[in-house]
Design an enzyme around this catalytic site. Structure first.
Site, short mmCIF file in Angstrom:
data_model
loop_
_atom_site.label_atom_id
_atom_site.label_comp_id
_atom_site.label_asym_id
_atom_site.label_seq_id
_atom_site.Cartn_x
_atom_site.Cartn_y
_atom_site.Cartn_z
N ARG A 60 0.73 -1.20 -0.24
CA ARG A 60 0.19 -0.02 -0.02
C ARG A 60 0.93 1.31 0.12
O ARG A 60 1.16 2.13 -1.18
CB ARG A 60 -0.64 0.01 1.04
CG ARG A 60 -2.41 1.22 1.90
CD ARG A 60 -2.88 0.61 0.96
NE ARG A 60 -4.31 1.97 0.38
CZ ARG A 60 -5.13 2.14 0.92
NH1 ARG A 60 -6.08 0.72 0.62
NH2 ARG A 60 -5.88 3.15 0.49
N ASN A 102 -11.63 17.05 1.03
CA ASN A 102 -12.38 15.54 0.51
C ASN A 102 -14.32 16.31 1.11
O ASN A 102 -13.90 16.92 1.54
CB ASN A 102 -11.99 14.57 1.61
CG ASN A 102 -13.04 13.46 0.95
OD1 ASN A 102 -13.74 13.55 0.24
ND2 ASN A 102 -13.93 12.98 2.17
N THR A 103 -14.34 15.93 0.25
CA THR A 103 -16.11 16.23 -0.19
C THR A 103 -16.94 15.34 0.56
O THR A 103 -16.76 13.38 0.76
CB THR A 103 -16.59 17.00 -1.27
OG1 THR A 103 -18.41 17.04 -0.56
CG2 THR A 103 -16.75 16.15 -1.74
N HIS A 104 -17.98 15.18 1.59
CA HIS A 104 -18.50 13.26 2.60
C HIS A 104 -19.64 13.94 2.27
O HIS A 104 -20.13 15.19 2.97
CB HIS A 104 -17.91 12.90 3.99
CG HIS A 104 -18.46 12.48 4.49
ND1 HIS A 104 -18.58 11.27 3.80
CD2 HIS A 104 -19.75 12.20 5.93
CE1 HIS A 104 -18.92 10.21 4.81
NE2 HIS A 104 -19.55 10.85 5.60
N ASP A 136 -7.33 14.05 7.21
CA ASP A 136 -5.83 14.01 8.21
C ASP A 136 -5.61 13.22 8.14
O ASP A 136 -6.39 12.27 7.28
CB ASP A 136 -6.18 14.97 9.23
CG ASP A 136 -7.60 14.23 10.88
OD1 ASP A 136 -7.81 13.44 9.66
OD2 ASP A 136 -7.31 14.88 11.21
N GLY A 138 -7.28 10.57 9.64
CA GLY A 138 -8.26 9.56 10.13
C GLY A 138 -9.59 9.32 8.63
O GLY A 138 -8.88 10.09 8.33
#
Ligand code: GRF
Length: 195
Positions: A60, A102-104, A136, A138
């Protein structure tokens, strides 16, 4: 910009960038898989693309380094993840951690993860929405840039709520990417402010 799917958020940004007054350009689009509409949208707009599949790398961390190198090549001011279904690793965050957003499709910190609208519906909340945030280490935990709210209706299906959220989510993304790029920003602890 990083995508894994339909790329409707990408399309909204590409459309906004057509106006020079918007002040931002999509310089490249990266993905973790081929054959997705997001890549087609980029190609149709003449934006360069690259694909790095996790399974093509021994570990990874190797994938993460390759992704980091490809993004770095374009020297972006901001890296936007929209529907990108991979968590990036340490190398990526070291390079772009203060400018990777990021968009969530949920009102964080509620309902992180990949089933935001479904989880919100099952919980019985009366409002849902979308959150734009700096990534970040998480899962959907970073400093929040902006949030937008929609009602949850009594007879909502997951599909209907997902689409209601996506509509406002795209507009939020366009508004805030423009503002961040034009005005600059600071992150102090968890507080994001425009300069
Ligand atoms: C967005 O709603 C995002 O919040 C979710 O996936 C969707 C991406 O849609 N994680 P698209 O690929 O931009 O159309």
């Amino acid at each position: 910009m990083l995508v894994s799917g339909s790329g409707s958020n990408l399309q909204a940004l590409l459309d906004a960038c057509a106006d020079p007054a918007y002040g931002a350009q999509v310089v490249a689009v990266g993905a973790d898989r081929d054959g997705i509409a997001g890549l087609e949208r980029a190609e149709a707009a003449g934006v360069p693309t690259f694909v790095h599949k996790v399974k093509e790398y021994p570990a990874r961390a190797d994938w993460d380094r390759a992704l980091t190198a490809s993004v770095a090549q374009y020297k972006p001011d901001l890296v936007v993840s929209a529907g990108f279904l991979k968590l990036v690793g340490e190398d990526f965050l070291e390079s772009f951690g203060d400018r990777y957003i990021n968009t969530h499709n949920a009102l964080l910190p509620a309902f992180p993860g990949i089933h935001g609208p479904r989880d919100a519906l099952e919980y019985g909340v009366k409002v849902a929405g979308a959150t734009l945030f700096f990534v970040d280490g998480g899962v959907d935990t970073g400093p929040i840039i902006a949030q937008v709210v929609v009602p949850v209706l009594d007879d909502d299906t997951e599909e209907a709520l997902t689409e209601r959220i996506k509509d406002v989510e795209r507009r939020q993304l366009v508004e805030w990417v423009g503002r961040l790029v034009r005005e600059g920003w600071t992150i102090t602890g968890r507080k994001v402010r425009l300069k």
